[in-house]
Enzyme design. Structure first.
Site, PDB file in Angstrom:
ATOM      1  N   GLU A 439      -3.170   0.354   1.252  1.00 54.13           N
ATOM      2  CA  GLU A 439      -4.278   0.418   2.234  1.00 54.13           C
ATOM      3  C   GLU A 439      -4.247   1.700   3.046  1.00 54.13           C
ATOM      4  O   GLU A 439      -4.634   1.697   4.218  1.00 54.13           O
ATOM      5  CB  GLU A 439      -4.278  -0.793   3.176  1.00 54.13           C
ATOM      6  CG  GLU A 439      -4.397  -2.133   2.520  1.00 54.13           C
ATOM      7  CD  GLU A 439      -5.485  -2.196   1.481  1.00 54.13           C
ATOM      8  OE1 GLU A 439      -6.469  -1.462   1.606  1.00 54.13           O
ATOM      9  OE2 GLU A 439      -5.329  -2.965   0.523  1.00 54.13           O
ATOM     10  N   GLY A 440      -3.855   2.786   2.420  1.00 56.33           N
ATOM     11  CA  GLY A 440      -3.794   4.056   3.150  1.00 56.33           C
ATOM     12  C   GLY A 440      -2.395   4.285   3.663  1.00 56.33           C
ATOM     13  O   GLY A 440      -1.915   3.549   4.528  1.00 56.33           O
TER      14      GLY A 440
END
Lengths: 598, 598
Positions: A439-440
């Site tokens: 997620e980043g």
């Protein structure tokens, strides 16, 4: 049964720090009260206790396998998904009309915490509810009725399908293509990697919320559209047929082995259909809703694993005798003391507790903001939104980066035993390591914080944050014991402002590389201070309770204040070194003409 | 083949920083020159390249198993042990008359580095040479002739058998007993846990250097004796019989799975014999020789795994295209850049390099001191000994604690791929985690540093260290580019002195618990500064070479200077926060009457 979270602490945060019942004053939440909140938390705890926690080790040791195109997962997964679907927990925060319980995210986030603390290897349903939420918010009536009920029942799996092998974090380079067909659907072709729960045999269907480019779309992120791409598609005659989404690879991973991470290939036989969600070329905007939810969800996973590790270490430290107290080293006839009494062990445990409870508080702050965004309007809503946008990358990063360290300290508390498979710490150490990546990554979150969130609308978001912190500082003035900590926090926010002011000129000159060169260190400093704010809020609530109850000896509140102090005395000083580096003008990580060979 | 260490860097440290050939001026080392040094390093590299590195993954995936009392290890282990035995590498630093090559430890430590970087799961021979060294130094002629040749040939395995289940780090509580027999040997009874290489089928015999108490011995550490306890013992008729050392358990571990960690039970059938090494009740003193060697060996393992991780990350970062430079984000038609060009990735790589090369330098400093102790006498010898004693806990701790972080950053460089089994980073991340635990945890090392090494002989050891640092500072004054770094290091040593002076009064008052409360943070600060000294030494050597060669563009030396600067600008500032905490008077980890419930 060993403990993996503290319900007392959740209740403290919910009702004494974040005043959860105040949300029920808004019409959207008016059907609820503390009783209904407690009921769903009890229900989540029951499922976590019976279907998740007991299988923590087992789902790790029997990881998913891909054979002849089919993915087999642990048999308990199906039972678990059925149970959470039946209990209405997947759609708990969905509106009544979608079959949800219309619960605040604040409560939903606590359920997520409980479940991920019990067994983060079973991370299926956050993806499903995120996918369903995306369809509900931006999809057509037809998409909603076709997919959402099956997703919320736990019979179908939802996923987010973004990453591609050649693009990684760089979404502007994705190439999965979508060719419009006459019937309104699209022919999909391409590959996706690292798709969590991307295929498995515990559900009847898998629904991918997938980013792709419609043929002829503009380059970069402005040409990305969002599609629903199911594993099996519904035909006009009401039957399901295979939709040509092939499982072409499965990753064997360091941790979180209970959930498969898939390599998917769409359209190998030119027979993969997708349905557009919302308008063309706005896919990334839509996806950001799910990504922001998912980022907070990953932060919560970090806090949850760190919580389970904390209680495992604490139990060990209270029961393991070893050596004598340092001041009694020579009393060889006296029995050995429990290791919790050694200052170094107590320091490690307090660090774990400070990280877990500080992180959880920040994440619940975000969940509450998300509820307020939902029920307010106009400028008020915009302000809550800005604040949430600012805090989201911090709430993803602090609990995961510091969670990794907290779990590592937890393993250290057990010494050699922590390194063995006889205790769960080694698994927690493996599991949590993915959280600062997916997620980043921390690098991406840090660029988002400094490069976007600090600067949009001329820095309105940080002004709103500092105004919130100022309110907390003022409230802290009521209590003599808290005054020095308020003063310390005031200085720390000043330090952030000083550092930010020294970096902004690079942004104005268009030298983004220089501006963001040390964004990760900026994030670390920002996170430490943001969590110090959360700890001061908890300190205020604890003092308030002590005065109200007239019982200054209550061990829970004493421990809260003690941990708050620990955080300020041991963790907050780290900002000094970080600020020193951030204010330092020596450039060492940019290309400078003279190539440095590594 | 991928790289796992830099020979160029080893040569730089050996010949330009530590002037290895100067040791050959001492009669003990006079048979050697650079050619013989290079020869043994080549030989170690060849074995590492052919018998270790290619099996890094394989020994992890096929871990030792205990079945019916027998321990089976990977078949390559036997081949490896035979090869190192035949090449004379196990006894490389042993005297000629013991069948050794009489090589300096400085060279031996480099061989250890190469081997542990190639495959730290095959950590058999450090234990064997340590055990042989202990017998050689303190044992009788009979023990030496019976055991040492077999150990040095690689046909027998040596171990250090200290830890017991009820005692852990607290050696004063060990209970394994030794009952004197009429023939001069002892009947041994007890249990040992976590015995690395404690039993396996790649050797004909296992020789435990074991701590036990002779019946009637004083309590505590003053009643501990050292014994040789073999798995098979030699009878008077020259045959070997089973010596009643049973493998009663094997630990399954997070990492370092190539080497078994055993639970051993001695004397279940009252048939386990041991032979006393040296005098009764002096066992712990003797064992400290092996422990000190082993501590430096574990530090070297940390540096070595971090080295392998660095080169794996570096290779990936140079070959993996992703996204565009931050200043060229909008040039969507341009190809993606290699991720090494992103400042955040370069920062992580420089951090890895700074930790690896700084740690290695500190460890080689210790190896050189150990050589000087060996060849000098009188006060000179005593001074080298004091300095080595002071640096040993630091050389165990910095490379392992910072190594864990460096490997974690290395994994982060690979993003999601780092978390998968497709790349070696996940294994390195697991492997290195034991290093801050065994041979004395970081907590134990830190108490040793502050509680013993800083105070013995009225603080003579730190005075010697600061005098050494002062010499480096003076030398650095020759080079304008280094002056600011020398000034910085001077301030940092002042900070250590200030913090130490603020803590010593607690020791004088006898409040050891308060004195050592934050010893681990003290260690962290001390380690950062000690390694800054090592980096300045490397900076001086690099400047010297640039001036001598007249080639200021040489990429190796430029990179050295660049990494030195990185270390000073990014790592050294951390001491500010640590010193703030250490000078802070708030006590939060000691019992204070008011019990804090965790």
């Amino acid at each position: 049964m060993a403990t993996y979270f503290s319900r007392r602490n959740l209740d403290f945060l919910l009702y004494e720090v974040f005043h959860a019942t105040e949300l029920t004053k808004y019409p959207y939440f008016e059907a609820h009260d503390r009783e209904t909140f407690d009921m769903v938390l009890d229900s989540a705890t029951h499922i976590a206790d019976t279907l998740m926690y007991p299988y923590y080790r087992d789902v790790d040791r029997n990881q998913p396998e891909l054979k002849a195109g089919k993915v087999t997962v642990h048999p308990k997964i199906k039972e678990f998904l059925t149970a959470v679907g039946d209990a209405g927990l997947i759609g708990a925060s969905f509106p009544f009309e979608q079959g949800g319980q219309q619960l605040p995210e604040l409560i939903g986030s606590c359920m997520g915490f409980i479940k991920m603390a019990a067994n983060n290897g079973m991370m299926y349903i956050g993806l499903t509810s995120g996918a369903a939420n995306l369809i509900t918010t931006f999809g057509s009536e037809n998409l909603i009725s076709t997919y959402v009920p099956h997703l919320l029942s736990g019979k179908w799996q939802g996923t987010m399908a973004l990453t591609e092998p050649q693009a990684g974090s760089s979404l502007s380079d994705i190439t999965t293509s979508a060719e419009p067909l006459e019937n309104g659907s699209y022919l999909i072709k391409g590959q996706k990697v690292f798709i969590s729960a991307g295929d498995h045999d515990a559900v009847d269907n898998v629904v991918h919320l997938m980013l792709a480019r419609i043929k002829g779309a503009p380059k970069g992120t402005k040409g990305i559209s969002l599609f629903v791409v199911p594993k099996s598609r519904l035909t006009d005659d009401g039957t399901f047929v295979d939709n040509d989404v092939a499982s072409t690879g499965i990753y064997h991973k360091l941790g979180q082995r209970g959930t498969p991470a898939m390599h998917l290939t769409m359209g190998e036989e030119d027979n993969c259909y997708g349905w557009l969600v919302g308008e063309p070329n706005r896919g990334l905007n839509y996806m950001f809703q799910m990504m922001n939810e998912a980022r907070i969800g990953v932060g919560m996973t970090g806090a949850a694993i760190a919580s389970a590790a904390y209680y495992a270490s604490l139990e060990y430290a209270k029961e393991r005798p070893q050596s004598r107290r340092l001041n009694e080293k020579n009393l060889l006839d006296s029995p050995q003391t429990m290791i919790i009494n050694h200052p170094d062990v107590k320091r490690m445990l307090l660090f774990q507790k400070a990280v877990v409870e500080g992180s959880l508080s920040l994440l619940m702050e975000c969940a509450r903001l998300s509820d307020l965004v939902h029920v307010t309007e106009g400028e008020e809503k915009e302000n809550y939104e800005l604040l949430l946008d600012l805090l989201t990358p911090v709430a993803k990063t602090f609990p995961t980066e510091m969670g990794v360290r907290a779990v590592s300290e937890g393993l250290q508390v057990l010494g050699g035993y922590g390194f063995t498979e006889d205790f769960p710490l080694e698994q927690m150490y493996r599991d949590i390591r993915i959280t600062p990546i997916y997620e980043g990554t921390t690098g991406i979150q840090s660029q988002d914080l400094l490069g976007r969130k600090m600067t949009i609308k001329n820095g309105k978001a940080p002004r709103l944050l500092f105004a919130e912190i100022a309110k907390t500082l003022e409230e802290a003035q009521t209590y003599d014991e808290l005054k020095p900590y308020a003063e310390r926090l005031r200085k720390e926010t000043g330090r952030i402002q000083e550092v930010t002011a020294s970096l902004l000129p690079f942004a104005m000159q268009g030298n983004i590389e220089r501006f963001l060169m040390d964004a990760t260190l900026y994030m670390e400093m920002f996170g430490i201070v943001t969590v110090a704010w959360q700890w001061l809020k908890q300190g205020i609530a604890a003092k308030k309770a002590q005065l109200t109850l007239g019982d200054t000896e209550d061990a829970f509140y004493e421990s809260k204040l003690h941990t708050m102090k620990f955080y300020f005395h041991y963790e907050v000083p780290k900002t000094k070194g970080l600020a020193t580096r951030l204010l330092d003008t020596e450039v060492l990580t940019l290309e400078t003409g003279k190539e440095v060979i590594l």
